[in-house]
Design a protein around this motif. Sequence first.
Motif, short mmCIF file in Angstrom:
data_model
loop_
_atom_site.label_atom_id
_atom_site.label_comp_id
_atom_site.label_asym_id
_atom_site.label_seq_id
_atom_site.Cartn_x
_atom_site.Cartn_y
_atom_site.Cartn_z
N GLY A 28 9.92 0.80 -37.70
CA GLY A 28 8.42 1.03 -37.55
C GLY A 28 7.78 0.61 -36.01
N ILE A 29 8.34 -0.61 -35.72
CA ILE A 29 8.10 -1.17 -34.31
C ILE A 29 8.51 -0.27 -33.29
CG2 ILE A 29 8.50 -3.29 -32.64
CD1 ILE A 29 8.52 -4.90 -35.28
N GLY A 31 9.46 2.79 -33.55
CA GLY A 31 8.67 4.24 -33.71
C GLY A 31 7.55 4.20 -33.01
N VAL A 32 6.65 3.09 -33.32
CA VAL A 32 5.22 3.02 -32.70
C VAL A 32 5.34 2.91 -31.14
CG1 VAL A 32 3.19 1.64 -32.51
CG2 VAL A 32 4.22 2.13 -34.98
N GLY A 33 6.36 2.05 -30.83
CA GLY A 33 6.45 1.80 -29.27
C GLY A 33 6.70 3.09 -28.68
N LEU A 35 5.89 6.01 -29.65
CA LEU A 35 4.75 7.14 -29.52
C LEU A 35 3.89 6.58 -28.53
CD1 LEU A 35 4.10 7.51 -33.40
CD2 LEU A 35 4.99 9.25 -31.92
N LEU A 36 3.64 5.31 -28.39
CA LEU A 36 2.61 4.96 -27.30
C LEU A 36 3.24 5.07 -25.97
CD1 LEU A 36 1.74 1.23 -28.84
CD2 LEU A 36 0.28 3.26 -28.69
N TRP A 131 6.18 -4.31 -25.26
CA TRP A 131 5.60 -3.88 -26.56
C TRP A 131 6.65 -4.48 -27.64
CZ3 TRP A 131 2.58 -2.31 -30.15
CH2 TRP A 131 2.91 -2.05 -31.29
N ALA A 135 5.26 -6.81 -30.51
CA ALA A 135 5.23 -6.37 -31.72
C ALA A 135 6.38 -7.22 -32.88
CB ALA A 135 5.69 -5.07 -32.05
#
Length: 249
Positions: A28-29, A31-33, A35-36, A131, A135
């Motif tokens: 999740g960490i 994936g979010v990174g 996307l950002l 990030w 995170a």
Amino acid sequence: MQMVMSIITLLLKQIAQGITNNIVLLGGIAGVGVLLALIPHKVMNFIFGIFSMGEFGIHYSKRKRDNIDDFGRIMMFISFVFCIVYPIIPFYQYIYAAFLTFAFLCTLGQTLRVTEKEHFVKKKIVFLGVWFMFAIGLVGALGYFNGGTIAPYVKQITKIIAKKKYMNPYFYFTDPAVPMLVLQALIMIVPLYCMWAQFIYMRLEDTYKARWMVTWILKITICCSLMFGLSCYGVNGIKAIYNIKETKS
């Protein structure tokens, strides 16, 4: 030799188990990174650039003949103090989360500034490094990598003080509360220190804290591994020392 190999095998199994148990969080960490990182640099700079703090809190020292970042130093000092006295602070988890997020935003503002003229790939690698430090540090400090095991020990601090258990030397050898509190302090201070250290360096040196991109990636990998290791395996290490066995309800 056989004993050494057995220990290494056991450690590798523990590491693999820890990563497997937290694979969803780590994924999740990441994936979010990613996307950002897809957000255009100019857009991110427009949104977060204000957190770079500009020249606020910087003064020139004639004695050292160099610029000094008073703001960054004060924030780092507050970080150390907070991570020492956190057990007596109500809702310390929320305060910590807000403080670390602010540190991340300040560092992000500097990251966007110093990488503005860098190649696209370098921009994204430096961003992802910052990030991941934030995170993994935040998730670890909030107890998600160890199932919140340390939180009950933090709540015992009032009983320890009220009953003056800290006055009894035998207490430190039979109760893991103090080592757990120290471990939590370490888990909290590492990401805060890393954030403010990066912020100060970028602010004063106008570049990210590495001579080459390879060394940047290596530093980030070591830093994130340390944060993950402390939060994921530190509790098990203390339990092993105090011979605490898990009980199934």
